[in-house]
Design an enzyme around this catalytic site. Sequence first.
Site, PDB file in Angstrom:
ATOM      1  N   GLY A 189       3.218   1.675   4.508  1.00 60.85           N
ATOM      2  CA  GLY A 189       3.851   1.380   3.223  1.00 60.85           C
ATOM      3  C   GLY A 189       3.035   0.393   2.403  1.00 60.85           C
ATOM      4  O   GLY A 189       3.146   0.355   1.166  1.00 60.85           O
TER       5      GLY A 189
ATOM      6  N   GLU B  94       0.601   2.514   0.634  1.00 62.11           N
ATOM      7  CA  GLU B  94       1.354   3.301  -0.365  1.00 62.11           C
ATOM      8  C   GLU B  94       1.677   2.437  -1.581  1.00 62.11           C
ATOM      9  O   GLU B  94       1.581   2.881  -2.731  1.00 62.11           O
ATOM     10  CB  GLU B  94       2.635   3.852   0.276  1.00 62.11           C
ATOM     11  CG  GLU B  94       2.320   4.929   1.313  1.00 62.11           C
ATOM     12  CD  GLU B  94       3.536   5.371   2.119  1.00 62.11           C
ATOM     13  OE1 GLU B  94       4.238   4.492   2.659  1.00 62.11           O
ATOM     14  OE2 GLU B  94       3.765   6.583   2.208  1.00 62.11           O
TER      15      GLU B  94
ATOM     16  N   ALA C 188       5.931  -0.782   6.275  1.00 62.85           N
ATOM     17  CA  ALA C 188       7.385  -0.921   6.350  1.00 62.85           C
ATOM     18  C   ALA C 188       7.718  -1.818   7.538  1.00 62.85           C
ATOM     19  O   ALA C 188       6.903  -1.975   8.448  1.00 62.85           O
ATOM     20  CB  ALA C 188       8.006   0.450   6.548  1.00 62.85           C
TER      21      ALA C 188
HETATM   22  N1  3HC Z   1       7.024  -4.286  11.040  1.00 65.74           N
HETATM   23  C1  3HC Z   1       7.610  -5.211  11.799  1.00 65.74           C
HETATM   24  N2  3HC Z   1       6.943  -6.084  12.573  1.00 65.74           N
HETATM   25  C2  3HC Z   1       5.611  -5.981  12.588  1.00 65.74           C
HETATM   26  C3  3HC Z   1       4.917  -5.025  11.831  1.00 65.74           C
HETATM   27  C4  3HC Z   1       5.681  -4.144  11.018  1.00 65.74           C
HETATM   28  N3  3HC Z   1       5.108  -3.213  10.249  1.00 65.74           N
HETATM   29  N4  3HC Z   1       3.601  -5.158  12.064  1.00 65.74           N
HETATM   30  C5  3HC Z   1       3.465  -6.173  12.927  1.00 65.74           C
HETATM   31  N5  3HC Z   1       4.684  -6.672  13.256  1.00 65.74           N
HETATM   32  C6  3HC Z   1       4.976  -7.819  14.123  1.00 65.74           C
HETATM   33  C7  3HC Z   1       4.555  -7.579  15.565  1.00 65.74           C
HETATM   34  O1  3HC Z   1       5.573  -6.940  16.291  1.00 65.74           O
HETATM   35  C8  3HC Z   1       4.293  -8.985  16.043  1.00 65.74           C
HETATM   36  O2  3HC Z   1       5.537  -9.566  16.332  1.00 65.74           O
HETATM   37  P1  3HC Z   1       5.667 -10.637  17.547  1.00 65.74           P
HETATM   38  O3  3HC Z   1       4.709 -11.746  17.203  1.00 65.74           O
HETATM   39  O4  3HC Z   1       7.085 -11.006  17.515  1.00 65.74           O
HETATM   40  O5  3HC Z   1       5.258  -9.898  18.791  1.00 65.74           O
HETATM   41  C9  3HC Z   1       3.743  -9.687  14.793  1.00 65.74           C
HETATM   42  O6  3HC Z   1       4.162  -8.890  13.683  1.00 65.74           O
HETATM   43  C10 3HC Z   1       2.240  -9.791  14.750  1.00 65.74           C
HETATM   44  O7  3HC Z   1       1.705  -8.501  15.005  1.00 65.74           O
HETATM   45  P2  3HC Z   1       0.450  -8.300  15.978  1.00 65.74           P
HETATM   46  O8  3HC Z   1       0.638  -9.087  17.214  1.00 65.74           O
HETATM   47  O9  3HC Z   1       0.246  -6.835  16.101  1.00 65.74           O
HETATM   48  O10 3HC Z   1      -0.703  -8.981  15.111  1.00 65.74           O
HETATM   49  P3  3HC Z   1      -2.215  -8.541  14.910  1.00 65.74           P
HETATM   50  O11 3HC Z   1      -2.798  -9.539  13.997  1.00 65.74           O
HETATM   51  O12 3HC Z   1      -2.842  -8.276  16.240  1.00 65.74           O
HETATM   52  O13 3HC Z   1      -2.145  -7.120  14.150  1.00 65.74           O
HETATM   53  C11 3HC Z   1      -1.486  -5.560  12.442  1.00 65.74           C
HETATM   54  C12 3HC Z   1      -1.641  -7.042  12.861  1.00 65.74           C
HETATM   55  C13 3HC Z   1      -2.857  -4.898  12.390  1.00 65.74           C
HETATM   56  C14 3HC Z   1      -0.814  -5.505  11.123  1.00 65.74           C
HETATM   57  C15 3HC Z   1      -0.632  -4.840  13.534  1.00 65.74           C
HETATM   58  O14 3HC Z   1       0.539  -5.615  13.763  1.00 65.74           O
HETATM   59  C16 3HC Z   1      -0.184  -3.468  13.139  1.00 65.74           C
HETATM   60  O15 3HC Z   1      -0.945  -2.526  13.258  1.00 65.74           O
HETATM   61  N6  3HC Z   1       1.079  -3.335  12.703  1.00 65.74           N
HETATM   62  C17 3HC Z   1       1.684  -2.051  12.418  1.00 65.74           C
HETATM   63  C18 3HC Z   1       1.200  -1.476  11.128  1.00 65.74           C
HETATM   64  C19 3HC Z   1       1.881  -0.170  10.864  1.00 65.74           C
HETATM   65  O16 3HC Z   1       2.040   0.674  11.728  1.00 65.74           O
HETATM   66  N7  3HC Z   1       2.307   0.028   9.625  1.00 65.74           N
HETATM   67  C20 3HC Z   1       3.005   1.218   9.236  1.00 65.74           C
HETATM   68  C21 3HC Z   1       4.473   0.983   9.366  1.00 65.74           C
HETATM   69  S1  3HC Z   1       5.418   2.440   9.058  1.00 65.74           S
HETATM   70  C22 3HC Z   1       5.421   2.573   7.362  1.00 65.74           C
HETATM   71  O17 3HC Z   1       4.856   1.765   6.687  1.00 65.74           O
HETATM   72  C23 3HC Z   1       6.193   3.719   6.822  1.00 65.74           C
HETATM   73  C24 3HC Z   1       5.970   3.916   5.377  1.00 65.74           C
HETATM   74  O18 3HC Z   1       5.166   5.036   5.185  1.00 65.74           O
HETATM   75  C25 3HC Z   1       7.234   4.094   4.628  1.00 65.74           C
END
Ligand code: 3HC
Length: 708
Positions: A107, A110, A63
């Site tokens: 997500g 999912e 998400a």
């Molecule tokens: N939403 C919004 N922005 C996100 C994002 C997300 N899910 N994931 C990454 N970003 C953004 C980061 O903030 C960063 O922004 P910036 O360049 O402006 O600082 C950019 O994308 C790149 O991210 P990283 O610097 O972290 O890049 P990496 O390549 O090092 O890592 C990744 C990539 C492994 C995907 C890491 O970003 C990550 O772990 N992201 C979060 C994943 C996550 O937690 N997903 C679950 C979300 S909650 C959800 O899905 C709820 C659902 O159940 C309904």
Amino acid sequence: MSELVQLTKDNDIAIITINNPPVNALSPGVPEGISDAIEQIDKDPNVRAAILIGGGRTFVAGADIKEFGKITSGQTRRGVAFLPLLLRIEDCSKPVIMAIHGTAFGGGLELAMAGHYRVGSPTAQVGQPEVKLGIIPGAAGTQRLPRLAGVLKAVEMCAVGNPIKADEALKLGIIDRIIEGDLLTGAMAFAREVAGKPAPKTRERNEKLGTPERNAGIFAAARELADKKQRGMMAPVAAIDAVEAATHLSFEEGCQAEQKLFTDCLFSDQSKSMIHVFFGEREVSKIPDIPKDTPLIAVNSVGVVGAGTMGGGIAMSFANAGIPVALKDADQAALDRGLATIRKNYANSVKRGRFTQQFADERMALIKPTLTYDDFQSVDMVIEAVFEGMELKKQVFGELDRVCKAGAILASNTSTLNVDEIASATSRPESVIGTHFFSPANVMRLLEVVRGRASGKNVIATCMGLSKKLGKVGVLVGNCRGFVGNRMFGPYRREAQFLVEEGASVEAVDKALYDFGMAMGPLATGDLAGLDVGWRIRKEYRHLEKPGERQPLAEDRLCEMGRYGQKTGAGWYKYDENRRPILDAEVADMVRKWASEAGVEQRQVSPEEIADRCIYALVNEGARILEEGYALRSVDIDIIYLNGYGFPVHRGGPMWYADTVGLPKVLERIREFQKHHGELWAPAPLLVQLVEQGKTFADFDKKHLAAS
Ligand code: 3HC
Ligand code: NAI
């Protein structure tokens, strides 16, 4: 069709491509685009199967986390409901194949599990990391994952949040095939194999949901682990409850249970704090006056001076990242001791299964012990970690200046000394910087990068980038005494001692902070680090103490008695041969005596006062640091405390915590302390100013960003 999602066709196979860089998050427009595409595919008689794939570097990373804040603050309503969309995909009359590369997280996983099949590239990873944001999967992840992977693995993935790699996902049944070579080509071939055959729906598969007897043990063990490793956090427990719901409720009822738990977590302070930390960890790498495209210095080899506690750990950090290290000490015995410790650390890691023997051997071979500077002529960077003393540091930097090639970074690991004065011993202060590692340096994630007056922008940018390569989080700090972390730790530990002198017991002080969520109490931390460290520093800086200002009594006296903490078997506590702490009545008696001699009034101290005194001492000093510009943003301070000092992540760091409590309330309490305990508690002017303006530390950060 949304711009973020494209639908194309290759004969009888439809291809849905998500293009929402950088990580294809499910931002507004993405679910709508997928929904439109599925409608068209269902209607199109020429399509026999569909592939959903991510454009760019990844499948869907989850998400859009930025949207959560808008939802909880009421700024936005969710767009196309994601859960019904997933049911719609699963009910599509044509098989939908999810083609995964990069990361299918949250997500994203999912979404993938709602497809009829999943194929992945060999480097793909899948995970439900929501718990690291203080939430749980909110679109049936806790219901579909146990149906694909089994209850045991689903609980672990949802409650702990760590991802797994493609080969494990294949074994577990989360993905159906690994595609070597071009993912889309492989997915097309797979699609043609399954087109026209009955497609399995994950939500209808119950064969891996286990038996009540077996599941009871799994959930009990998961709860015990969460209680130990994720102390005080609500999301892990909620994730376990949600997976448990999958085992005894229908899919639909399970989804309802999950939704309720998800919403409770999303609207909690814990989740807001952990989302703050997620963005904060990325924010700290952005330095306003250092552009992203600043040329970096290639660091392909390093030298470390001093093979003691820190030098050894620093050498391991570089070796673990594959960077060769020349490790120098002044005498053979110290060098041998240092190497023996490194060897023992690697052997322990192999024993605990963290590294393979081969990995450990390869890393060990990258560390070359030496007694001379011969190997330092060619290295790209040197980290000095000799004893803490200005004369010695200057002597070492003078030698480095003579030996090292032009452009090599000369870094000091000093924890208290002035980086500019150290730089003055060289003819190239622009190459000199502080890199303040935390002990044990091969384990702790924090790296304070200390900017000297003359430190070059390329040197700073390189050190910040290097921290990532070493698996650490680098935070840029200014050159003041103690830098950011230790400068704040001073008042924190001072208050802990004052509280004991005023009547609180040693264990009550440590327990109050432990219960707040700190990894360890402040007095036990002192014993671990060595009480003599602070004692030596205090002796050196005694001349700077203001006359009449209250100073803690106990630690200096404990040190005079040779009670340095764990290393001498006694400090605030006594320690058995396994370094387990034992309460020491003698310390309690001695402190009472010293306090009464010094005229410190004895009274009852509540756990609430203990926590407030110690934590607000951090906040007040943090506010001064911010105002003086030694930290760029309040979030930088938070990231330092979370990664270097065991501050609980679900409270977001000291400055964020203060915002959560409310700055007016924090200021009021600080003024109370000032009334009772004097000018050490004078409120930081920035704190007063923010309260007057009705602002928060987070507002301060926004203003700072806008100005830069
Ligand atoms: N939403 C919004 N922005 C996100 C994002 C997300 N899910 N994931 C990454 N970003 C953004 C980061 O903030 C960063 O922004 P910036 O360049 O402006 O600082 C950019 O994308 C790149 O991210 P990283 O610097 O972290 O890049 P990496 O390549 O090092 O890592 C990744 C990539 C492994 C995907 C890491 O970003 C990550 O772990 N992201 C979060 C994943 C996550 O937690 N997903 C679950 C979300 S909650 C959800 O899905 C709820 C659902 O159940 C309904
Ligand atoms: P240590 O006493 O364990 O090791 C210092 C090593 O430097 C010894 O092996 C000594 O033989 C060697 N040494 C002394 N003079 C030398 C010279 N001229 N050339 C080469 N080697 C020489 O000290 P520790 O704890 O590793 O501290 C090193 C530095 O790191 C200090 O500046 C300290 O303030 C800083 N630091 C220490 C932390 C800790 O928790 N111990 C945490 C963060 C920083």
